[in-house]
Design an enzyme around this catalytic site. Sequence first.
Site, PDB file in Angstrom:
ATOM      1  N   CYS A  13       0.895  -1.269   0.155  1.00  0.00           N
ATOM      2  CA  CYS A  13      -0.001   0.035   0.019  1.00  0.00           C
ATOM      3  C   CYS A  13       0.964   1.093   0.081  1.00  0.00           C
ATOM      4  O   CYS A  13       0.612   2.154  -0.556  1.00  0.00           O
ATOM      5  CB  CYS A  13      -0.793  -0.025   1.196  1.00  0.00           C
ATOM      6  N   CYS A  18      14.943   9.378  -7.145  1.00  0.00           N
ATOM      7  CA  CYS A  18      13.531   8.671  -7.196  1.00  0.00           C
ATOM      8  C   CYS A  18      13.014   8.694  -5.829  1.00  0.00           C
ATOM      9  O   CYS A  18      13.593   9.679  -4.961  1.00  0.00           O
ATOM     10  CB  CYS A  18      13.636   7.263  -7.692  1.00  0.00           C
TER      11      CYS A  18
END
Lengths: 499, 111
Positions: free
Chosen positions: A274, A450
Amino acid sequence: MAELQGLPEEYRDMSLEELHREIRRMEQLIRLLKDKVELSEPRTSGPDTQDVDLHSTQKTETQTLPCRTNTARKEPGCTRSLKVQEYKRYGRQMIMPEVGLSGQLALKKARVLIVGLGGLGSPAAAYLAAAGIGTIGLVDGDKVELSNLHRQIIHTADNEGMEKVDSARKFLHSLNKEIKLVAHPYHLSSKNAVETLEEYDVVLDCTDRPATRYLVSDAAVIAKIPLVHGSALQTEGQLMVLNNPPIATASKKKGPCYRCIWPKPPPPQSILTCGEGGILGPVVGVIGVLMAMETMKILLPALRTNADESTRKGTPFLLYSAYLNPSFKSVTMRGARENCLACTTMANGRTLKNYGYDTFCGLSCPVNILPPDERMEPKAYRSISPTSGPAPILVDVRENTQYNICHIENSINIPWSTIREDPADAFQSMNKHIQHNGSSQVPCEICFICRFGNDSQLAVRRFREQQQKDSGLKFTCKGDIRGGLKAWREQVDPEFPDY
Amino acid sequence: MDTDSKSAQGLPIVVEFSGGLELLFSNQRKHKLSLPSRDGKGHATNMAYLVRYLCDNLMSDARQDMFVVDDTVRPGVLVLINDADWELEGEHQYELKKNDNVLFVSTLHGG
Ligand SMILES: [Zn+2]
Ligand SMILES: [Zn+2]
């Protein structure tokens, strides 16, 4: 030992605890069988009952469901009744023929364990506590975080940093003081799982990764209790009742466990959490609520008979997808697997030993493919002096949605997924993008970044491969920012959003 | 019956992806396909053929191991033929029929 003549072999070596569990199980079975007989009698007791005034539904109902809410009960388990305030509290569900007084007493007597107090466990716990489950066990080793609150509805902002188990207890206690709450403030492991589950009648798997899902299922098989399984990610959810019944009965085979259905774990690189993939609150919420309902169906004798009918063909598996029409789909899964490791070896040995769940599922290791001199610390990047020329252009390889939430000024966005699929095209567009932004001085320097510093390394490697094929890519790649935007926040800009 | 005309007609089926697998197939959940009703060796088109066909013709993502491992669908992917587990239907050997619906679902683990 003469008085034990006739005792079946399998009970001879059982511990006291195991014997108590067996007794409880058989008592429950006897209760069910009595209910079944009671329910069947009017339908089979001759044509009279069939013919009486079919137009009066009220009358027919009283005949087919005789005295279920009052007089008919004489077995010792049902002589307890409820407190005055409990009749009022549970009245709206008790007047349902599916519940009745006997059902409410069954819920009160029940002990339910919820493993994981997150997006699934929160709504499940709330509904089960409200419904009057007598004992609810709460397992979680984590603390409440701000990023939990959009979906983990029993935790509040005031409880940030508190053990989830305590935060949950606080909420559930304020909801219903008639029930007992048992805190298990730890993560389940192969050492403590079986003994924890053995104290309960049903377990809900509300955890969030494959290793714990195998662990909870294996322990449920050994403890011989049904398992309600739910999961969710992004816009989708899945629901299944496993290990139900945990032992074969005269009319029904043993239900499959998680391992019966999925004997091999998925490859670690295919797993999305999640935290990485995202999750919508109502999506995981609807699955958690349905888990509470399935738990009640297991515990309520009257409903269970109906449920048994519908599962005769196979094991139902419910799929929910918020953006599909229709949103729900139920499919039929296989039954128990004959050579299932859990249902045979583990169940017979009655122990998980020290089964290595992380090894079984494999760990997705953090990427570490670049040599140290190609990795720049955020603070080193920030301190590049303007006199030594412009700093390398930051190429942010997160997905576009994330880039749009927040990014470092003047960085450009080339998502890793586009690089992976078509590096030639992705780096061409990077080329155009940089020239368009006015960095006319070519060759210029670039540096990848990132979210955590994994994909940026893969991007560096892919860029170098592409540069060998394409002489038009006149950049000097300086490598990546070690630790990504997380490290950037820690070293350079504490205000950078932690989403 | 006349097998030649049958194979010429083709075999229309619907293939669906869910649980994130759609990302490997142009981010499209539902695909209407027409397969030959016989494979190269003249055998009826079965699930083994379909899985190979999807890898060779429909997959847009280069990471084949996200869908197939050891010549079969990777662990953690459920295959449902007309809403029933393919293990109830004969897995690879199941011979596809006109208008069959085949659903590939990746199991979810989040919560
Ligand atoms: Zn009773
Ligand atoms: Zn099993």
